[in-house]
Design an enzyme around this catalytic site. Structure first.
Site, PDB file in Angstrom:
ATOM      1  NE  ARG A  67      24.127  20.675  11.019  1.00  0.00           N
ATOM      2  CZ  ARG A  67      24.522  21.697  10.057  1.00  0.00           C
ATOM      3  NH1 ARG A  67      26.356  21.096  10.236  1.00  0.00           N
ATOM      4  NH2 ARG A  67      24.838  22.096   9.062  1.00  0.00           N
ATOM      5  CD  GLU A 104      24.705  29.922  -1.352  1.00  0.00           C
ATOM      6  OE1 GLU A 104      24.294  29.155  -0.607  1.00  0.00           O
ATOM      7  OE2 GLU A 104      24.915  29.964  -2.111  1.00  0.00           O
TER       8      GLU A 104
HETATM    9  O1  LIG Z   1      25.813  31.507   9.344  1.00  0.00           O
HETATM   10  P1  LIG Z   1      25.024  31.153   8.359  1.00  0.00           P
HETATM   11  O2  LIG Z   1      24.820  30.541   6.932  1.00  0.00           O
HETATM   12  O3  LIG Z   1      23.836  30.688   9.109  1.00  0.00           O
HETATM   13  O4  LIG Z   1      25.555  29.677   8.616  1.00  0.00           O
HETATM   14  C1  LIG Z   1      24.886  28.114   9.650  1.00  0.00           C
HETATM   15  C2  LIG Z   1      24.139  27.237   9.731  1.00  0.00           C
HETATM   16  O5  LIG Z   1      23.391  26.711   9.271  1.00  0.00           O
HETATM   17  C3  LIG Z   1      23.412  25.251   9.899  1.00  0.00           C
HETATM   18  O6  LIG Z   1      22.080  25.369   9.300  1.00  0.00           O
HETATM   19  P2  LIG Z   1      21.348  24.325   8.165  1.00  0.00           P
HETATM   20  O7  LIG Z   1      20.207  25.906   8.630  1.00  0.00           O
HETATM   21  O8  LIG Z   1      21.842  23.612   7.910  1.00  0.00           O
HETATM   22  O9  LIG Z   1      20.740  23.308   9.983  1.00  0.00           O
HETATM   23  P3  LIG Z   1      20.541  22.096  10.715  1.00  0.00           P
HETATM   24  O10 LIG Z   1      21.354  22.574  12.023  1.00  0.00           O
HETATM   25  O11 LIG Z   1      19.484  22.239  10.883  1.00  0.00           O
HETATM   26  O12 LIG Z   1      21.845  20.825   9.398  1.00  0.00           O
HETATM   27  C4  LIG Z   1      24.400  25.654  10.933  1.00  0.00           C
HETATM   28  O13 LIG Z   1      23.963  24.550  11.110  1.00  0.00           O
HETATM   29  C5  LIG Z   1      24.381  26.916  11.449  1.00  0.00           C
HETATM   30  O14 LIG Z   1      23.602  27.003  11.836  1.00  0.00           O
HETATM   31  N1  LIG Z   2      30.110  24.908   4.744  1.00  0.00           N
HETATM   32  C1  LIG Z   2      29.835  24.070   6.504  1.00  0.00           C
HETATM   33  N2  LIG Z   2      29.952  22.656   7.011  1.00  0.00           N
HETATM   34  C2  LIG Z   2      29.203  22.307   8.038  1.00  0.00           C
HETATM   35  N3  LIG Z   2      27.941  22.856   7.676  1.00  0.00           N
HETATM   36  C3  LIG Z   2      27.507  24.277   7.361  1.00  0.00           C
HETATM   37  N4  LIG Z   2      26.405  24.188   7.376  1.00  0.00           N
HETATM   38  C4  LIG Z   2      26.826  26.225   6.740  1.00  0.00           C
HETATM   39  N5  LIG Z   2      28.189  26.632   6.090  1.00  0.00           N
HETATM   40  C5  LIG Z   2      28.417  24.925   6.908  1.00  0.00           C
END
Ligand SMILES: O=P(O)(O)OC[C@H]1O[C@H](OP(=O)(O)OP(=O)(O)O)[C@H](O)[C@@H]1O
Ligand SMILES: Nc1ncnc2[nH]cnc12
Length: 178
Positions: A67, A104
């Site tokens: 994202r 996590e």
């Molecule tokens: O601060 P954190 O606890 O590390 O979480 C935040 C991350 O989690 C989500 O990514 P995700 O791995 O779900 O990837 P995506 O963007 O491909 O959906 C979001 O886009 C951030 O990169």
């Molecule tokens: N609460 C949340 N909502 C959307 N994206 C996330 N990535 C990690 N935590 C999230």
């Protein structure tokens, strides 16, 4: 631009989904904002203004998969800077630098192309959301281990109760706090 007013309005476009993708998680969905072209344009304008004001010396925009690519690429075009992706493992060709970071449960890896980060390159690191801070911290580490300098991080949403920014030593700017 009345930045505060715009940010208040933009926050209204973010939908929230309890217990997604797991029980106990309140998922903040920014795709509901992107569905509205005027809101997306306003978001772009705010990202550009905050970046120009706070990280004026950035020489490249790095986005975190996936994202982070949406916002990082818009910002790179608007600022006239190169866009560089940080990807999950096995997706990028060529010589790579890698970092493994804690989730996590378990671990994950980020990769960047070595030739995308020249020595001392000042980077603006972009992601959609700051939760625990593990992803942004790993992104900063990867850029610095590759020889770059993180001039600042920009996220669209920050889940403030999780205190992710406490993990990051570089300046972090967030647009919408939840
Ligand atoms: O601060 P954190 O606890 O590390 O979480 C935040 C991350 O989690 C989500 O990514 P995700 O791995 O779900 O990837 P995506 O963007 O491909 O959906 C979001 O886009 C951030 O990169
Ligand atoms: N609460 C949340 N909502 C959307 N994206 C996330 N990535 C990690 N935590 C999230």
């Amino acid at each position: 631009m009345d930045m505060e007013k715009k940010l208040q309005e933009l926050k209204e476009y973010i939908s929230s989904y309890p217990d997604f993708p797991k029980p106990g998680i309140l998922f903040r969905d920014m795709f509901s904002l992107l569905r509205n072209p005027n809101a997306f344009k306003d978001l772009r304008d705010v990202m550009v203004e905050i970046s120009k004001r706070n990280i004026p010396d950035a020489q490249a925009v790095v986005g975190l998969e996936s994202r982070g690519f949406l916002f990082g690429s818009v910002l790179a075009i608007e600022l006239g800077l190169p866009f560089v992706p940080i990807r999950k493992p096995g997706k990028l060709p060529g010589e790579l630098n890698k970092v493994t970071y804690q989730l996590e449960y378990g671990t994950d890896t980020f990769e960047i192309q070595k030739d995308a980060v020249t020595p001392g390159l000042k980077v603006l690191l972009v992601d959609d959301l700051l939760a625990t801070g593990g992803s942004l911290k790993a992104g900063c580490q990867l850029i610095e281990e590759s020889g770059g300098v993180v001039a600042g991080c920009l996220v669209i949403m920050e889940l403030v109760d999780l205190r992710g920014r406490d993990k990051i030593s570089q300046p972090v700017f967030s647009l919408l706090e939840f």
